[in-house]
Design a protein around this motif. Structure first.
Motif, PDB file in Angstrom:
ATOM      1  N   ARG A  21       3.851  11.670 -12.047  1.00 30.28           N
ATOM      2  CA  ARG A  21       3.283  12.903 -11.352  1.00 30.28           C
ATOM      3  C   ARG A  21       2.970  14.142 -12.303  1.00 30.28           C
ATOM      4  NH1 ARG A  21       5.797  17.269  -9.597  1.00 30.28           N
ATOM      5  NH2 ARG A  21       7.958  16.255  -9.511  1.00 30.28           N
ATOM      6  N   ASN A  22       4.123  14.271 -13.099  1.00 30.16           N
ATOM      7  CA  ASN A  22       3.997  15.516 -14.289  1.00 30.16           C
ATOM      8  C   ASN A  22       2.908  14.960 -15.029  1.00 30.16           C
ATOM      9  OD1 ASN A  22       6.203  17.056 -13.353  1.00 30.16           O
ATOM     10  ND2 ASN A  22       7.633  15.570 -14.391  1.00 30.16           N
ATOM     11  N   ALA A  23       2.721  13.891 -15.316  1.00 34.93           N
ATOM     12  CA  ALA A  23       1.666  13.462 -16.184  1.00 34.93           C
ATOM     13  C   ALA A  23       0.219  13.905 -15.769  1.00 34.93           C
ATOM     14  CB  ALA A  23       1.510  11.953 -16.871  1.00 34.93           C
ATOM     15  N   ALA A  24       0.249  13.600 -14.377  1.00 36.07           N
ATOM     16  CA  ALA A  24      -1.017  13.902 -13.470  1.00 36.07           C
ATOM     17  C   ALA A  24      -1.180  15.537 -13.457  1.00 36.07           C
ATOM     18  CB  ALA A  24      -0.962  13.134 -12.357  1.00 36.07           C
ATOM     19  N   ARG A  29       3.715  18.991  -3.455  1.00 37.61           N
ATOM     20  CA  ARG A  29       2.789  19.336  -2.371  1.00 37.61           C
ATOM     21  C   ARG A  29       1.411  18.635  -2.463  1.00 37.61           C
ATOM     22  NH1 ARG A  29       5.403  21.898   1.314  1.00 37.61           N
ATOM     23  NH2 ARG A  29       7.275  23.435   0.657  1.00 37.61           N
ATOM     24  N   GLN A  30       0.834  18.896  -3.879  1.00 39.32           N
ATOM     25  CA  GLN A  30      -0.234  18.382  -4.251  1.00 39.32           C
ATOM     26  C   GLN A  30      -0.457  17.023  -4.126  1.00 39.32           C
ATOM     27  OE1 GLN A  30      -0.394  19.976  -8.174  1.00 39.32           O
ATOM     28  NE2 GLN A  30      -1.999  21.617  -7.499  1.00 39.32           N
ATOM     29  N   VAL A  31       0.558  16.084  -4.284  1.00 40.14           N
ATOM     30  CA  VAL A  31       0.433  14.683  -4.059  1.00 40.14           C
ATOM     31  C   VAL A  31       0.559  14.497  -2.668  1.00 40.14           C
ATOM     32  CG1 VAL A  31       1.815  12.406  -4.383  1.00 40.14           C
ATOM     33  CG2 VAL A  31       1.703  14.155  -6.120  1.00 40.14           C
ATOM     34  N   GLU A  32       1.348  15.220  -1.642  1.00 38.96           N
ATOM     35  CA  GLU A  32       1.122  15.174  -0.411  1.00 38.96           C
ATOM     36  C   GLU A  32      -0.324  15.368  -0.044  1.00 38.96           C
ATOM     37  OE1 GLU A  32       3.852  16.734   3.216  1.00 38.96           O
ATOM     38  OE2 GLU A  32       3.054  18.254   1.963  1.00 38.96           O
ATOM     39  N   GLU A  33      -0.939  16.448  -0.350  1.00 41.13           N
ATOM     40  CA  GLU A  33      -2.351  16.641   0.175  1.00 41.13           C
ATOM     41  C   GLU A  33      -3.312  15.487  -0.400  1.00 41.13           C
ATOM     42  OE1 GLU A  33      -3.337  19.026   2.127  1.00 41.13           O
ATOM     43  OE2 GLU A  33      -1.359  19.459   2.358  1.00 41.13           O
ATOM     44  N   PRO A  57       5.191  -1.018   0.242  1.00 39.12           N
ATOM     45  CA  PRO A  57       4.086  -1.288  -0.625  1.00 39.12           C
ATOM     46  C   PRO A  57       2.851  -0.341  -0.444  1.00 39.12           C
ATOM     47  CG  PRO A  57       5.098  -3.456   0.194  1.00 39.12           C
ATOM     48  CD  PRO A  57       5.639  -2.390   0.912  1.00 39.12           C
ATOM     49  N   ASN A  58       2.664  -0.047   1.095  1.00 39.52           N
ATOM     50  CA  ASN A  58       1.725   0.755   1.230  1.00 39.52           C
ATOM     51  C   ASN A  58       1.688   2.229   0.482  1.00 39.52           C
ATOM     52  OD1 ASN A  58      -0.613   1.585   2.990  1.00 39.52           O
ATOM     53  ND2 ASN A  58       0.705   2.762   4.282  1.00 39.52           N
ATOM     54  N   VAL A  59       2.986   2.882   0.530  1.00 39.94           N
ATOM     55  CA  VAL A  59       3.383   3.929  -0.342  1.00 39.94           C
ATOM     56  C   VAL A  59       2.941   4.081  -1.494  1.00 39.94           C
ATOM     57  CG1 VAL A  59       5.021   5.707  -0.864  1.00 39.94           C
ATOM     58  CG2 VAL A  59       5.017   5.057   1.504  1.00 39.94           C
ATOM     59  N   LEU A  60       3.381   2.791  -2.338  1.00 39.77           N
ATOM     60  CA  LEU A  60       3.405   2.449  -3.706  1.00 39.77           C
ATOM     61  C   LEU A  60       1.675   2.380  -3.935  1.00 39.77           C
ATOM     62  CD1 LEU A  60       5.976   0.019  -4.491  1.00 39.77           C
ATOM     63  CD2 LEU A  60       6.089   2.395  -4.778  1.00 39.77           C
ATOM     64  N   HIS A  61       0.927   1.780  -3.196  1.00 36.94           N
ATOM     65  CA  HIS A  61      -0.662   1.620  -3.092  1.00 36.94           C
ATOM     66  C   HIS A  61      -1.353   3.124  -3.055  1.00 36.94           C
ATOM     67  CE1 HIS A  61      -4.643   0.410  -2.071  1.00 36.94           C
ATOM     68  NE2 HIS A  61      -4.456  -0.461  -3.018  1.00 36.94           N
ATOM     69  N   VAL A  62      -0.796   3.825  -2.383  1.00 34.61           N
ATOM     70  CA  VAL A  62      -1.143   5.057  -2.354  1.00 34.61           C
ATOM     71  C   VAL A  62      -0.843   6.146  -3.675  1.00 34.61           C
ATOM     72  CG1 VAL A  62      -1.072   7.628  -1.076  1.00 34.61           C
ATOM     73  CG2 VAL A  62      -1.237   5.488   0.266  1.00 34.61           C
ATOM     74  N   LEU A  63       0.421   5.927  -3.853  1.00 30.35           N
ATOM     75  CA  LEU A  63       0.899   6.754  -5.266  1.00 30.35           C
ATOM     76  C   LEU A  63       0.008   6.148  -6.446  1.00 30.35           C
ATOM     77  CD1 LEU A  63       4.695   7.096  -4.557  1.00 30.35           C
ATOM     78  CD2 LEU A  63       2.774   8.812  -4.484  1.00 30.35           C
ATOM     79  N   ALA A  64      -0.227   4.774  -6.587  1.00 31.64           N
ATOM     80  CA  ALA A  64      -0.878   4.133  -7.684  1.00 31.64           C
ATOM     81  C   ALA A  64      -2.351   4.848  -7.608  1.00 31.64           C
ATOM     82  CB  ALA A  64      -1.004   2.449  -7.364  1.00 31.64           C
ATOM     83  N   GLY A  65      -3.093   4.966  -6.688  1.00 30.65           N
ATOM     84  CA  GLY A  65      -4.326   5.502  -6.819  1.00 30.65           C
ATOM     85  C   GLY A  65      -4.271   6.781  -7.109  1.00 30.65           C
ATOM     86  N   TYR A  71      -0.906  -0.615  -9.405  1.00 33.06           N
ATOM     87  CA  TYR A  71      -0.370  -0.912  -8.311  1.00 33.06           C
ATOM     88  C   TYR A  71       0.864  -1.929  -8.524  1.00 33.06           C
ATOM     89  CZ  TYR A  71       0.775  -2.967  -3.650  1.00 33.06           C
ATOM     90  OH  TYR A  71       1.244  -3.383  -2.409  1.00 33.06           O
ATOM     91  N   GLU A  72       0.404  -2.781  -9.395  1.00 32.54           N
ATOM     92  CA  GLU A  72       1.493  -4.031  -9.586  1.00 32.54           C
ATOM     93  C   GLU A  72       2.678  -3.632 -10.416  1.00 32.54           C
ATOM     94  OE1 GLU A  72      -1.853  -4.287 -10.052  1.00 32.54           O
ATOM     95  OE2 GLU A  72      -2.692  -5.599  -8.563  1.00 32.54           O
TER      96      GLU A  72
END
Length: 122
Positions: A21-24, A29-33, A57-65, A71-72
């Motif tokens: 997240r920090n690297a991004a 809150r920005q991740v939430e949005e 896995p659903n949450v991980l898929h969202v975060l990977a994007g 994702y793997e």
């Protein structure tokens, strides 16, 4: 920086998510949005602080994007897949399209990317 003979310190899954997240260059809150509120900032905070260790896995898929990461890799780090062998790790597409990164090199690259992005915002 660890000495050459010191073992690499393995980050917890939560600390890895925080590093991504920090690297991004994003806040909770920005991740939430960015997730369309599929991942609340409170839930992400609990993940990053290792209060929740096995997100769906659903949450991980969202975060990977959102983090533009594998994702793997997130599934493996969360414990859904057995840890890959070093050979398998080197065979898959590595972070930043550089092959054969050590965990310490990957960590250093992500931290450097976070530093560069922070400099660009100021």
């Amino acid at each position: 920086m660890p000495e050459e003979n010191e073992p690499a310190v393995k980050l917890t899954f939560g600390k890895h998510l925080a590093r991504l997240r920090n690297a991004a260059g994003m806040t909770l809150r920005q991740v939430e949005e960015a997730s369309g509120k599929e991942v609340s900032n409170a839930y992400l905070s609990q993940l990053e602080n290792d209060k929740i260790t096995k997100p769906s896995p659903n949450v991980l898929h969202v975060l990977a994007g959102i983090y533009s990461t594998s994702y793997e890799d997130l599934m493996e780090r969360a414990g859904y897949f057995p840890a890959s062998t070093q050979e398998a790790r080197q065979a898959r597409v590595a972070t930043f399209a550089v092959e054969n990164l050590t965990p310490d090199e990957e960590k250093a690259l992500i931290e450097y990317l976070a530093f560069i992005r922070k400099q660009q915002r100021t």
